[in-house]
Design an enzyme around this catalytic site. Structure first.
Site, PDB file in Angstrom:
ATOM      1  CB  CYS A 135      -0.844   0.034   1.270  1.00  0.00           C
ATOM      2  SG  CYS A 135      -1.683  -1.524   1.583  1.00  0.00           S
TER       3      CYS A 135
ATOM      4  NE  ARG B  79       4.031   2.296  -1.661  1.00  0.00           N
ATOM      5  CZ  ARG B  79       5.317   2.016  -1.601  1.00  0.00           C
ATOM      6  NH1 ARG B  79       6.156   2.623  -2.401  1.00  0.00           N
ATOM      7  NH2 ARG B  79       5.773   1.137  -0.742  1.00  0.00           N
TER       8      ARG B  79
ATOM      9  CD1 TRP C 185      -2.981  -4.488  -5.395  1.00  0.00           C
ATOM     10  CD2 TRP C 185      -1.980  -5.843  -3.933  1.00  0.00           C
ATOM     11  NE1 TRP C 185      -2.832  -5.722  -5.989  1.00  0.00           N
ATOM     12  CE2 TRP C 185      -2.229  -6.570  -5.124  1.00  0.00           C
ATOM     13  CE3 TRP C 185      -1.360  -6.499  -2.868  1.00  0.00           C
ATOM     14  CZ2 TRP C 185      -1.874  -7.910  -5.270  1.00  0.00           C
ATOM     15  CZ3 TRP C 185      -1.011  -7.831  -3.015  1.00  0.00           C
ATOM     16  CH2 TRP C 185      -1.265  -8.525  -4.215  1.00  0.00           C
TER      17      TRP C 185
ATOM     18  CG  ASN D 248       3.678  -0.412   2.719  1.00  0.00           C
ATOM     19  OD1 ASN D 248       4.771   0.062   2.453  1.00  0.00           O
ATOM     20  ND2 ASN D 248       3.227  -1.468   2.100  1.00  0.00           N
ATOM     21  N   GLY D 249       2.550  -3.160   4.490  1.00  0.00           N
ATOM     22  CA  GLY D 249       3.355  -4.326   4.848  1.00  0.00           C
ATOM     23  C   GLY D 249       2.468  -5.493   5.241  1.00  0.00           C
TER      24      GLY D 249
ATOM     25  CD  GLU E  71       7.062  -7.341 -21.148  1.00  0.00           C
ATOM     26  OE1 GLU E  71       7.163  -8.137 -20.197  1.00  0.00           O
ATOM     27  OE2 GLU E  71       6.596  -6.195 -20.995  1.00  0.00           O
TER      28      GLU E  71
ATOM     29  CE  LYS F 280       3.593  -6.003 -20.549  1.00  0.00           C
ATOM     30  NZ  LYS F 280       4.424  -5.229 -19.677  1.00  0.00           N
TER      31      LYS F 280
ATOM     32  CD  GLU G 189       0.393  -5.921 -16.607  1.00  0.00           C
ATOM     33  OE1 GLU G 189       1.213  -6.154 -17.511  1.00  0.00           O
ATOM     34  OE2 GLU G 189       0.702  -5.333 -15.571  1.00  0.00           O
TER      35      GLU G 189
ATOM     36  CG  HIS H  32       8.528 -31.250 -25.565  1.00  0.00           C
ATOM     37  ND1 HIS H  32       9.037 -32.509 -25.837  1.00  0.00           N
ATOM     38  CD2 HIS H  32       9.274 -30.391 -26.291  1.00  0.00           C
ATOM     39  CE1 HIS H  32      10.054 -32.404 -26.668  1.00  0.00           C
ATOM     40  NE2 HIS H  32      10.222 -31.112 -26.970  1.00  0.00           N
TER      41      HIS H  32
ATOM     42  CE  LYS I  82       4.340   1.521 -13.692  1.00  0.00           C
ATOM     43  NZ  LYS I  82       4.438   0.637 -14.877  1.00  0.00           N
TER      44      LYS I  82
END
Ligand code: M6R
Length: 591
Positions: free
Chosen positions: A2, A27, A72, A98-99, A464, A468, A471, A487, A586
């Site tokens: 957070c 955050r 978050w 936060n934590g 990558e 994208k 997400e 496989h 983010k």
């Protein structure tokens, strides 16, 4: 995970705190809340949803002192009850955190046995209830008594209704910066100093169970033994320019279109015709026998490409490890660890940096954000210079990361890197394909599953691109080395399972064409991203995005930009919240 912010001073505490929270929304944005003292009582407001929801519901216009939080969710669903600030039973004390408190369950049961009633499902509420339990008229003392009881990591800010002139803050492993001005008229606390630097440039960072009593013009610090502590503030420069979409519909699209310029900035001034020169890079780093890259998500994918650069260009053995898994690995001596992070605040990456430093290894950071935790904890840092990346989905940071990594490999090899100067123009060419890519995206946006595949440089590039897509569009997109599909994963292929093939690696051209035949034979619709000269691809792919011709090593730039546009336009067709996708932040500041 957070962001926390607090203000005490001559300005409007409520407004300063709301502005600070806006800058900390990267955050987390599941819920927001604010508390302060108003007429000798704790006043607070907290709401599920982003900051603008809170702003519409605020029942007060002024606070004597203010602490705020943007969340978050870790423990407990997204709800206004679980939003911070949390209060003790009597509503005398308010706290933002936060934590993660790992032993919150045991502490909560103990307090419940003493008759304390909890109103949220969070780990954080236990801290404020404990502080209230130990409070005997001195807030600092109560906080100091509670810290040794907590397992886990935290940054906290606490206020008490009887002390409208103070905030008590403490931290263990989570970043917490205290800023104050030269005139001593105001003090600010924040998870990130970049959220307050312009007016309060003197900055103290709290470490390892340190506690601060923050008053207007006076900061008193105590160490983990509760002894007074004298610390010199750091003088940090920086100012915040309000973010702007610059006429684009989303930050993501704006940032995709900035990449020609941001890659240019990443390489500018860092090479001459003979060699690559990095500012502030200790010469001894060149003696490294091997290199380990660590990072998360997009930054880990950049590391994978960096590993290929180092081995192919400088013949230095290299490995990339996801930061959260790195601590379980043996890293040989004389390894240079390179931690890659756009934000410099990713908890998994910071934890791995601390672990490797404690093992005596040298750590180099590659980072975009100045004054971030990573930049303070590494033995050297290379900046991306990409400017603020606002969209949760990382785009321009990635291409700047691989530009810097290309230069780094050339630095180790003592070679020039002139050829990278062609990349900004090639990115421009790909950006011109946006309308075509949008058409292709529309055609495929109803599919719920995709395979992305590529070989050699195109393997991390396809990982990558797949990240994208999943997400921002919530579509299942899995990246694979093209040779690996047969496989097992190929069992999933049918006419409802498109394959996005990254074909721009010349060395493996024939093999990827065979792999395309294999998925075609099983009915997969195929989108290929291929260089202009690979005409054979049109015989097998349903749609082709033709890319400028370049070397295998530089192909990740152009293919990545095309992959970003494809993901963006699919998400746009699906009507997703592109810049702030659900469940994400983010900067991921918990492990
Ligand atoms: O700030 P960092 O580069 O350390 O962030 C690492 C990841 O959380 C980040 O790249 C994430 O995967 C992005 N949202 C991907 O677009």
């Amino acid at each position: 995970m957070c962001g926390i912010f607090g203000y005490i001073g001559t300005k409007d505490s409520l407004q300063v705190c709301l502005n600070g929270l806006q800058l900390l929304e990267y955050r987390g944005y599941d819920s927001t809340g604010i508390a302060g003292v108003e007429n000798g009582q704790i006043a607070y407001c907290k709401e599920a949803g982003k900051l603008h929801v809170l702003q519409q519901k605020l029942p007060f216009q002024k606070l004597d002192v203010a602490i705020g939080h943007t969340r978050w969710a870790t423990h407990g669903k997204v709800s206004s009850n679980n939003a911070h600030p949390h209060l003790d039973e009597k509503c005398d004390i308010a706290l933002v955190h936060n934590g993660i408190i790992e032993n919150y369950d045991v502490l909560r049961s103990d307090l419940q046995m003493h008759g304390v009633r909890f109103v949220s499902e969070t780990d954080s509420e236990v801290i404020v209830q404990l502080i209230a339990h130990h409070y005997k008229g001195e807030l600092v003392e109560a906080v100091q008594k509670v810290l040794p009881l907590l397992k886990g990591h935290f940054a906290i800010a606490v206020i008490h209704k009887d002390f409208p002139d103070r905030i008590v803050a403490a931290a263990r492993e989570c970043p917490l910066a205290i800023g104050y001005d030269d005139a001593g008229t105001e003090a600010v606390i924040s998870s990130d100093p970049n959220a307050f630097l312009s007016s309060t440039p003197n900055v103290l960072f709290l470490r390892k169970d340190e506690v601060a009593l923050i008053q207007k013009g006076k900061i008193s610090l105590f160490n983990s033994q509760n002894l007074p502590l004298c610390k010199q503030p750091e003088r940090l420069e920086g100012h915040h320019t309000p973010p702007s979409k610059g006429g684009f519909a989303h930050y993501m699209l704006k940032e995709i279109f900035e990449q020609s310029a941001t890659v240019q900035k990443a390489i500018f001034g860092r090479m001459d015709e003979k060699e690559v020169l990095f500012e502030a890079l200790p010469e001894t780093f060149r003696n490294a026998k091997r290199v380990w890259f660590i990072g998360c998500g997009t930054s880990a994918h950049a590391g994978m490409i960096g590993s290929l650069f180092l081995e192919d260009i400088a013949q230095i053995p290299s490995h990339t490890e996801i930061a959260s898994e790195a601590r379980f690995r043996i890293v040989p001596e004389e390894t240079l660890v390179i931690a890659i992070s756009q934000s410099g605040e990713t908890a998994d990456t910071i934890a791995a940096v601390r672990e490797f430093k404690s093992r005596g290894l040298k750590v180099l950071g590659i980072c975009n954000v100045k004054n971030s935790t990573l930049t303070r904890e590494t033995d050297g840092c290379i900046f991306l210079k990409a400017g603020p990346e606002m969209s949760v989905c990382s785009t321009k940071a990635f291409t700047s990361q691989i530009a810097v990594l290309y230069l780094l490999a050339k630095f180790f090899a003592r070679q020039s890197a002139e050829e990278i100067k062609t990349i900004p123009a090639q990115i421009q060419e790909v950006l011109k394909l946006a309308p075509l890519i949008q058409q292709i995206a529309k055609k495929y946006s109803h599919f719920r599953n995709f395979f992305f595949m590529g070989r050699h440089y195109m393997y991390p590039t396809c990982l990558e691109a797949a990240l994208k897509l999943k997400e921002i569009s919530y579509v299942n997109a899995n990246g694979y080395p093209a040779g690996e599909l047969k496989h097992g994963p190929i069992a999933l292929i049918d006419t409802h399972f498109p394959v996005v093939a990254f074909c721009a690696n010349k060395q493996t051209e024939e093999k990827i064409l065979s792999n395309l035949q294999e998925v075609k034979a099983r009915g997969a619709p195929i989108i290929a991203l291929a260089p202009k000269e690979l005409s054979a691809v049109s015989a097998v792919a349903d749609d082709v995005i033709w890319l400028p011709s370049t070397s295998d090593k530089l192909a990740p730039f152009t293919s990545t930009v095309a992959g970003q546009l494809l993901a963006y336009y699919i998400a746009l067709s699906l009507g997703c919240d592109i810049d702030q996708p659900r469940n994400l932040a983010k900067s991921v500041t918990v492990e």
